[in-house]
Motif scaffolding. Sequence first.
Motif, PDB file in Angstrom:
ATOM      1  N   VAL A  54       3.845  12.813  11.603  1.00  0.00           N
ATOM      2  CA  VAL A  54       2.739  12.203  10.659  1.00  0.00           C
ATOM      3  C   VAL A  54       2.836  12.495   9.134  1.00  0.00           C
ATOM      4  N   TRP A  55       3.336  13.430   8.813  1.00  0.00           N
ATOM      5  CA  TRP A  55       3.794  13.736   7.346  1.00  0.00           C
ATOM      6  C   TRP A  55       4.505  12.634   6.847  1.00  0.00           C
ATOM      7  N   LEU A  56       5.407  12.156   7.634  1.00  0.00           N
ATOM      8  CA  LEU A  56       6.363  11.209   7.097  1.00  0.00           C
ATOM      9  C   LEU A  56       5.527   9.619   6.850  1.00  0.00           C
ATOM     10  N   LEU A  57       4.608   9.548   7.546  1.00  0.00           N
ATOM     11  CA  LEU A  57       3.567   8.358   7.362  1.00  0.00           C
ATOM     12  C   LEU A  57       3.000   8.518   6.057  1.00  0.00           C
ATOM     13  N   VAL A  58       2.264  10.018   5.911  1.00  0.00           N
ATOM     14  CA  VAL A  58       1.705  10.124   4.616  1.00  0.00           C
ATOM     15  C   VAL A  58       2.711   9.984   3.218  1.00  0.00           C
ATOM     16  N   VAL A  59       3.706  10.708   3.445  1.00  0.00           N
ATOM     17  CA  VAL A  59       4.509  10.547   2.587  1.00  0.00           C
ATOM     18  C   VAL A  59       5.052   8.965   1.990  1.00  0.00           C
ATOM     19  N   TYR A  60       5.253   8.216   3.152  1.00  0.00           N
ATOM     20  CA  TYR A  60       5.782   6.845   3.017  1.00  0.00           C
ATOM     21  C   TYR A  60       4.611   6.137   2.397  1.00  0.00           C
ATOM     22  N   GLY A  61       3.282   6.319   2.929  1.00  0.00           N
ATOM     23  CA  GLY A  61       2.156   5.624   2.265  1.00  0.00           C
ATOM     24  C   GLY A  61       2.035   5.846   0.695  1.00  0.00           C
ATOM     25  N   LEU A  62       2.423   7.285   0.403  1.00  0.00           N
ATOM     26  CA  LEU A  62       2.246   7.334  -1.012  1.00  0.00           C
ATOM     27  C   LEU A  62       3.499   6.835  -1.853  1.00  0.00           C
ATOM     28  N   ILE A  63       4.750   6.829  -1.158  1.00  0.00           N
ATOM     29  CA  ILE A  63       5.582   6.145  -1.904  1.00  0.00           C
ATOM     30  C   ILE A  63       5.374   4.732  -2.083  1.00  0.00           C
ATOM     31  N   SER A  64       5.096   3.984  -0.863  1.00  0.00           N
ATOM     32  CA  SER A  64       4.986   2.436  -0.858  1.00  0.00           C
ATOM     33  C   SER A  64       3.824   2.188  -1.745  1.00  0.00           C
ATOM     34  N   GLU A  65       2.851   2.879  -2.104  1.00  0.00           N
ATOM     35  CA  GLU A  65       1.651   2.666  -2.888  1.00  0.00           C
ATOM     36  C   GLU A  65       2.179   3.074  -4.535  1.00  0.00           C
ATOM     37  N   LEU A  66       2.660   4.096  -4.602  1.00  0.00           N
ATOM     38  CA  LEU A  66       2.916   4.572  -6.213  1.00  0.00           C
ATOM     39  C   LEU A  66       4.191   3.716  -6.594  1.00  0.00           C
ATOM     40  N   ILE A  67       5.254   3.752  -5.952  1.00  0.00           N
ATOM     41  CA  ILE A  67       6.619   3.290  -6.484  1.00  0.00           C
ATOM     42  C   ILE A  67       7.153   1.858  -5.533  1.00  0.00           C
ATOM     43  N   GLY A  68       6.481   1.672  -4.729  1.00  0.00           N
ATOM     44  CA  GLY A  68       6.806   0.519  -3.944  1.00  0.00           C
ATOM     45  C   GLY A  68       7.037  -1.066  -4.802  1.00  0.00           C
ATOM     46  N   PRO A  69       5.838  -1.152  -5.617  1.00  0.00           N
ATOM     47  CA  PRO A  69       6.228  -2.134  -6.460  1.00  0.00           C
ATOM     48  C   PRO A  69       7.273  -2.129  -7.381  1.00  0.00           C
ATOM     49  N   LEU A  70       7.632  -1.038  -7.948  1.00  0.00           N
ATOM     50  CA  LEU A  70       8.616  -0.764  -8.796  1.00  0.00           C
ATOM     51  C   LEU A  70       9.909  -1.215  -8.123  1.00  0.00           C
ATOM     52  N   LEU A  71      10.198  -0.537  -6.970  1.00  0.00           N
ATOM     53  CA  LEU A  71      11.359  -0.810  -6.375  1.00  0.00           C
ATOM     54  C   LEU A  71      11.397  -2.197  -5.424  1.00  0.00           C
ATOM     55  N   GLN A  72      10.394  -2.942  -5.461  1.00  0.00           N
ATOM     56  CA  GLN A  72      10.114  -4.099  -4.918  1.00  0.00           C
ATOM     57  C   GLN A  72      10.557  -4.075  -3.418  1.00  0.00           C
ATOM     58  N   PRO A  74      10.311  -4.905   0.583  1.00  0.00           N
ATOM     59  CA  PRO A  74       9.995  -6.138   1.112  1.00  0.00           C
ATOM     60  C   PRO A  74       8.386  -5.930   1.742  1.00  0.00           C
ATOM     61  N   GLN A  75       7.995  -7.245   2.078  1.00  0.00           N
ATOM     62  CA  GLN A  75       6.326  -7.013   2.296  1.00  0.00           C
ATOM     63  C   GLN A  75       6.359  -6.428   3.637  1.00  0.00           C
ATOM     64  N   TRP A  76       7.099  -6.667   4.436  1.00  0.00           N
ATOM     65  CA  TRP A  76       6.927  -6.042   5.881  1.00  0.00           C
ATOM     66  C   TRP A  76       6.831  -4.622   5.975  1.00  0.00           C
ATOM     67  N   THR A  77       7.611  -3.736   4.978  1.00  0.00           N
ATOM     68  CA  THR A  77       7.510  -2.677   4.575  1.00  0.00           C
ATOM     69  C   THR A  77       6.290  -1.808   4.159  1.00  0.00           C
ATOM     70  N   ASN A  78       5.640  -2.675   3.246  1.00  0.00           N
ATOM     71  CA  ASN A  78       4.535  -2.435   2.696  1.00  0.00           C
ATOM     72  C   ASN A  78       3.420  -2.434   3.776  1.00  0.00           C
ATOM     73  N   ASN A  79       3.511  -3.250   4.600  1.00  0.00           N
ATOM     74  CA  ASN A  79       2.564  -3.593   5.547  1.00  0.00           C
ATOM     75  C   ASN A  79       2.365  -2.330   6.681  1.00  0.00           C
ATOM     76  N   LEU A  80       3.476  -1.725   6.582  1.00  0.00           N
ATOM     77  CA  LEU A  80       3.439  -0.536   7.568  1.00  0.00           C
ATOM     78  C   LEU A  80       2.599   0.595   7.013  1.00  0.00           C
ATOM     79  N   ASN A  85      -3.231  -1.662   3.317  1.00  0.00           N
ATOM     80  CA  ASN A  85      -4.192  -2.754   4.021  1.00  0.00           C
ATOM     81  C   ASN A  85      -5.542  -2.548   3.628  1.00  0.00           C
ATOM     82  N   VAL A  86      -5.844  -1.673   2.800  1.00  0.00           N
ATOM     83  CA  VAL A  86      -6.998  -1.286   2.053  1.00  0.00           C
ATOM     84  C   VAL A  86      -7.268  -2.028   1.173  1.00  0.00           C
ATOM     85  N   PRO A  87      -8.728  -2.837   0.746  1.00  0.00           N
ATOM     86  CA  PRO A  87      -8.888  -3.542  -0.303  1.00  0.00           C
ATOM     87  C   PRO A  87      -8.789  -2.787  -1.767  1.00  0.00           C
ATOM     88  N   LYS A  88      -8.040  -3.514  -2.434  1.00  0.00           N
ATOM     89  CA  LYS A  88      -8.037  -2.496  -3.953  1.00  0.00           C
ATOM     90  C   LYS A  88      -8.840  -2.635  -4.872  1.00  0.00           C
TER      91      LYS A  88
END
Length: 123
Positions: A54-72, A74-80, A85-88
């Motif tokens: 489960v810690w992998l999901l926590v870390v992935y969530g942080l990475i995709s939120e914080l540096i995902g847009p910088l690393l561009q 793909p959309q399907w990886t963000n959806n994971l 999926n929370v309103p900003k």
Amino acid sequence: MGLSAGATLAAAGGELSEVTRLLEAALVNIAPVWLLVGLALALIGFVPRISGLVWLLVVYGLISELIGPLLQFPQWTNNLSPFYNVPKLPAEELTLVPLLIMLAIAVALSALGLVAYRRRVRL
């Protein structure tokens, strides 16, 4: 964090409505956190050896939120990430549907995990 940010903004000359606006923005993140807690409970109940994943999901969530847009990513990886999926808030409108779905899944996973854990401990 949302409460203190809103209070600081209101004290610095903003309006008192900033407190509730920024508190809402922080509270919408409770649903994905509870989803991860429910997943952890389910894994502990059914397959305790891999519950640390489960810690992998926590870390992935942080990475995709914080540096995902910088690393561009793909959309399907963000959806994971449940955090994606929370309103900003306050930039977007509050939509309760994704939050309620996440909370319902979290309750179901938690209940299943607790039942499985009780059954496993009794044996």
